[in-house]
Every structure is written in structure tokens, then in C-alpha cells.
Design an enzyme around this catalytic site. Structure first.
Site, PDB file in Angstrom:
ATOM      1  CD  GLU A 168      25.230  36.077 -34.551  1.00 23.62           C
ATOM      2  OE1 GLU A 168      25.702  34.855 -34.156  1.00 23.62           O
ATOM      3  OE2 GLU A 168      25.696  36.771 -33.995  1.00 23.62           O
ATOM      4  CD  GLU A 365      22.726  39.597 -31.211  1.00 23.91           C
ATOM      5  OE1 GLU A 365      23.618  39.061 -30.701  1.00 23.91           O
ATOM      6  OE2 GLU A 365      21.773  38.846 -31.653  1.00 23.91           O
TER       7      GLU A 365
HETATM    8  C1  BG6 Z   1      24.873  36.013 -30.734  1.00 22.21           C
HETATM    9  C2  BG6 Z   1      23.391  35.497 -30.979  1.00 22.21           C
HETATM   10  O1  BG6 Z   1      25.637  35.254 -31.501  1.00 22.21           O
HETATM   11  O2  BG6 Z   1      25.328  35.995 -29.522  1.00 22.21           O
HETATM   12  C3  BG6 Z   1      22.659  35.400 -29.712  1.00 22.21           C
HETATM   13  O3  BG6 Z   1      22.657  36.021 -31.901  1.00 22.21           O
HETATM   14  C4  BG6 Z   1      23.610  34.875 -28.452  1.00 22.21           C
HETATM   15  O4  BG6 Z   1      21.644  34.447 -29.815  1.00 22.21           O
HETATM   16  C5  BG6 Z   1      24.596  36.066 -28.241  1.00 22.21           C
HETATM   17  O5  BG6 Z   1      23.202  34.526 -27.117  1.00 22.21           O
HETATM   18  C6  BG6 Z   1      25.646  35.805 -27.340  1.00 22.21           C
HETATM   19  O6  BG6 Z   1      26.387  34.666 -27.216  1.00 22.21           O
HETATM   20  P1  BG6 Z   1      26.289  33.513 -26.453  1.00 22.21           P
HETATM   21  O7  BG6 Z   1      26.600  32.044 -26.914  1.00 22.21           O
HETATM   22  O8  BG6 Z   1      27.175  33.938 -25.203  1.00 22.21           O
HETATM   23  O9  BG6 Z   1      24.649  33.544 -25.817  1.00 22.21           O
END
Ligand code: BG6
Length: 470
Positions: A168, A365
């Protein structure tokens, strides 16, 4: 009526984490920006919990890989911390302890038949490079990243067959330079944000160039958060706002990664606004000739946009061209404050299929962070996270529809395998298939972990298509 949602037999079922969010600080030579931020401003992090211990993957990776295998994962992504692997940041000389840790960890993945995707940068710039050179605003840092990448390939290129340059990358300029939610917590630095976008694209291309020249026979890609921008209405103004938002937040990395060029409309707008990046002909050539072998796409929430207000900031900001639209009635994950809109996965897949040469890609993800999951723990100690299973099944049904229509998607990774540390929110919202107790680092498999095992073994699951809400 339920029917079988079937995925290809060789489909990747797995999850992602990152070095800085899972390993802990142990035995690192350098601090990264998150380590530094936590050490200097603990109150910024939920309950004052930081990345110092995180999920102790540094010590627990053997058990963790065994558990990942147990829940049916055939693939896993994590990242190499620049601040762990490299001893001398200027020359790229590796630190033997860092090399040993990653070698052992890679070996363990292999022993468990888990395909490893190794990412090089997950928001974790060594703090010295920010202090000395201004971080990603500096082209020198781009060159130092290329040296780090080369060292990583030299050390592990024979053992890791799937690499990615950045996770990202847009989050770095967006969260760090526009909205002040990530280090360096700048607000309203639009011009600098634009330069950072260019520099990271260049860094990615340089790493790809080096990797391809070393002929390991593996593949290299990039992980992008390709959140589509949905306009409030079909009016010309709202459509233009959506076009800009897609150009700026999505295509500014997607087009260089796949085609080696920036979107013409974006370059035109930034030039007109007087904020276009500084780039030499040679740098543009490097980007042109070094594109990815595959794409990873992170998807959590859609972007909804509307035409900008008449009044706007004096200093250039992307909000000159669009504004966020708070759509009434949207379905929400209240813990994270993110909209739930599974259909976007289908739209992303069709975009990649129709507009990006149907390049091969995977969901790298997708997930749902939930606060207070302990309340779902039963008398046997298992967290019954049915809401997460519903979330995955609905998203996967949309992904499956796109695959049936020819999308070249080869896998699905959730965020995350075992609960891990999160920027600002620390351990507030849990995402894992495996729960982590922060008091003793004990792991327990959640109901979603059992669900994944079944899906991975049966290459799909039974689902009632009427449940696809969009
Ligand atoms: C993604 C990232 O944007 O979302 C991760 O690659 C991140 O590093 C994940 O942990 C979930 O978002 P958050 O802010 O709830 O941890």
C-alpha cells in the site's frame, strides 16, 4: 438455496502480516519510523501498546507456521524489516543476525509447505533516513532502498519465489503527508505528497529492475490498495471527482506498476495545478521499463466521493478536485469505522481484467477488525467469530463471480493469520484467524480458522447467493 462456490484447486488460501506488526523489536540494529513514533509519543497508540513485543513472531514463528498449516493456509505474506536486515543503511551491508532470523523463518515456511510472499516495505522506513534525508521525499533514500532490496535478493533470492516491493505505497504519502495519521504526521503537504508518490514508484521500479537482472526465476510484484472511487451521482461534477480520486489514489501506482507510465489525466491536472513531481528523463525510463509480474490487491472499504466545495485550501491538496462522500445508509464495521461493501472486490477484479491486460493478481488483504472479541470466547476457549466468516464468504462470493467471468485471480489472503499490532489502534481491533493473548502470547484458533481449513481443503464452500448484498 445453497450452492457450492468453487475455486481452482491450486488457489492460494492464506493471510498476510508484516514484520513491523508481528515480530517485535528484538535484536534490531535500527529503529523504523513506527518504533520511533511509539518510543517518543506512546499516547498516540491505543492503550499505550506498541510494536516493541507485538505478537513476538520473532520467537514464535515455528509454532505460528505449524498453526498456519493446521488451519489450511498454503501461503503467507510477511515483510522483511529494512531496520532489521541492514546493518549499514548507506552501503546495504546486511546484519548477520537479521539474515539468520529471516533465513530460519523462510526455512520454516518451506518445512510447512507454505508458499511465502516476501514484501520489502510495509510503512517501515528506518528513522535515520527520515532524520538525515527527509525520508521518501529524497531520491537518495530511493537509492538506499534499492541497495536494501538487492541485499534481500542476494540473501534470500534462492529460497523466496514471490516478492513484492511495497505494501500500500499510497498510504505513505496520503496518511503521512496529507492527513497526519501516520508518521511524519504532516497535514496538508500536498506538493510533498506528490513527490513522495513519484519517488516510491521509482524505488519500486529500481527494485524490480535489480530483481529481474539477478535471474532467480521467481516473480516480483507490488501490493496496492485499489479502493474504487464511487461517485455520489452521475452528474458531470461527481464523475470528474471520482475520476480524479481514482487517478490520484489508485492509478498513480497501478499504471506505473503495470504499464510503466502515469495516467495522462493525472499528470495534466498536477501540471496545471503547479505541483507535478520532479522527475528526470532517465527516472521515467526506469519506471517505463521495469513493471511487475503480478499484482496484490488489498481491499477493505470503498471510497465514496463527490464534487469538491467551491472553497478549498489555499495550499494544493487533492481535495481541490474531490471530497469524501458520507453515503447515508451504508453498511459499517463500527469498530474500524470502515464501510463494508463486498461488491467492490468484483469491480476491482473487472477493472484489472478489462483495463490492465488481465494481469495475474491476488487479494493480498481483506478482513474485518473487531474490538472485544473475548466476549465471543466459549467454554472451550474458542472465539466464535461468525461475523468474520460471513464477511469472508460474502467477499469471496463476489470474487468467485469475477473468476468465473475470466478474472486472472490466483489467491485470497486475509488480514491476518494471528492477531497482530496495528498502527495507532494497536491491539484494539483483532483480525486474526488465530487469537493472541497479549498477557502470555498464547495462541488459540478461532472459529474462522476452522472455517478456513475446510474451505482450503474443499476448494470452496456452500453459500446461498441471495446473501450477496453488494
Ligand atoms: C492495511 C495494512 O491497510 O490494513 C495493514 O496493510 C493494516 O498494515 C490493515 O494493519 C488493517 O488496518 P488497521 O489500521 O485496522 O490495522
Amino acid at each position: 438455496m445453497k450452492q457450492k462456490i468453487k475455486f481452482p484447486e491450486n488457489f492460494w488460501w492464506g493471510a498476510a502480516t508484516s514484520g513491523p506488526q508481528s515480530e517485535g523489536w528484538f535484536n534490531k540494529r535500527h529503529e523504523n519510523v513506527m518504533d520511533y513514533w511509539y518510543r517518543t509519543q506512546r499516547n498516540d497508540f491505543f492503550n499505550g501498546v506498541g510494536p516493541d513485543v507485538a505478537s513476538d513472531f520473532y520467537h514464535k514463528y515455528k509454532d505460528d507456521f505449524a498453526m498456519m498449516k493446521q488451519i489450511g493456509m498454503n501461503s503467507f505474506r510477511t515483510s522483511i524489516q529494512w531496520s532489521r536486515l541492514i546493518k549499514d543503511l548507506e552501503t546495504g551491508e546486511p546484519d548477520p543476525e537479521g539474515v539468520q532470523f529471516y533465513k530460519d523463518m523462510i526455512e520454516e515456511a518451506k518445512k510447512n509447505d507454505i508458499i511465502l510472499v516476501m514484501n520489502l516495505h510495509h510503512f517501515d522506513l528506518p528513522i535515520e533516513l527520515f532524520e538525515k534525508y527527509g525520508g521518501w521525499e529524497s531520491k537518495h533514500v530511493v537509492d538506499l532502498f534499492a541497495k536494501f532490496a538487492k541485499t534481500a535478493f542476494e540473501c534470500f533470492g534462492n529460497d523466496v519465489k514471490y516478492w513484492t516491493t511495497f505494501n500500500e505505497p499510497m498510504v505513505i504519502p496520503e496518511a503521512g503527508y496529507l492527513y497526519g495519521v501516520h508518521f511524519p504526521k504532516y497535514v496538508g503537504k500536498g506538493k510533498e505528497c506528490v513527490q513522495v508518490i513519484f519517488n516510491i514508484n521509482l524505488a519500486s521500479a529500481k527494485a524490480i529492475e535489480i530483481y529481474h537482472s539477478m535471474n532467480f526465476g521467481g516473480e516480483i510484484g507490488i501490493i496496492l490498495n485499489l479502493t474504487p472511487a464511487y461517485p455520489r451521482s452521475e452528474s458531470k461534477e461527481d464523475l470528474e471527482a471520482a475520476h480524479f480520486a481514482d487517478d490520484f489514489f489508485g492509478r498513480s501506482f497501478l499504471d506505473p506498476a503495470v504499464f510503466g507510465t502515469f495516467p495522462e489525466t493525472l499528470v495534466h491536472t498536477l501540471k496545471e495545478d503547479g505541483v507535478l513531481w520532479d522527475a528526470t528523463k532517465e527516472e521515467l525510463e526506469t519506471i517505463k521499463h521495469n513493471t511487475v509480474d503480478f499484482l496484490g490487491v488489498n481491499y477493505y472499504q470503498p471510497k465514496r466521493v463527490k464534487a469538491p466545495a467551491m472553497e478549498h485550501d489555499e495550499n494544493w491538496m487533492p481535495s481541490w478536485h474531490f471530497e469524501e462522500y458520507d453515503m447515508p445508509g451504508k453498511r459499517m464495521n463500527p469498530y474500524r469505522g470502515w464501510e463494508i461493501y463486498p461488491r467492490a472486490i468484483y469491480d476491482i477484479a473487472k477493472n484489472v481484467q478489462n483495463n490492465y491486460g488481465n494481469i495475474k493478481w491476488f487479494i493480498s488483504e481483506n478482513g474485518m477488525g473487531v474490538e472485544g472479541e473475548e466476549r465471543y470466547r466459549d467454554e472451550n476457549g474458542k472465539i466464535n467469530d461468525d461475523y468474520r466468516i460471513d464477511f469472508y464468504e460474502e467477499h469471496l462470493a463476489w470474487l468467485n463471480k469475477a473468476i468465473q467471468e475470466g478474472s486472472n485471480c490466483f489467491g485470497y489472503h486475509a488480514w491476518t493469520a494471528f492477531d497482530c499490532w496495528s498502527w495507532n489502534n494497536a491491539y484494539k481491533n483483532r483480525y486474526g484467524f488465530i487469537a493472541v493473548d497479549l498477557n502470555d502470547q498464547k495462541r488459540t484458533i478461532k472459529k474462522s480458522g476452522e472455517w478456513l481449513k475446510k474451505v482450503s481443503e474443499e476448494h470452496g464452500y456452500e453459500y446461498d447467493l441471495d446473501q450477496m448484498k453488494g
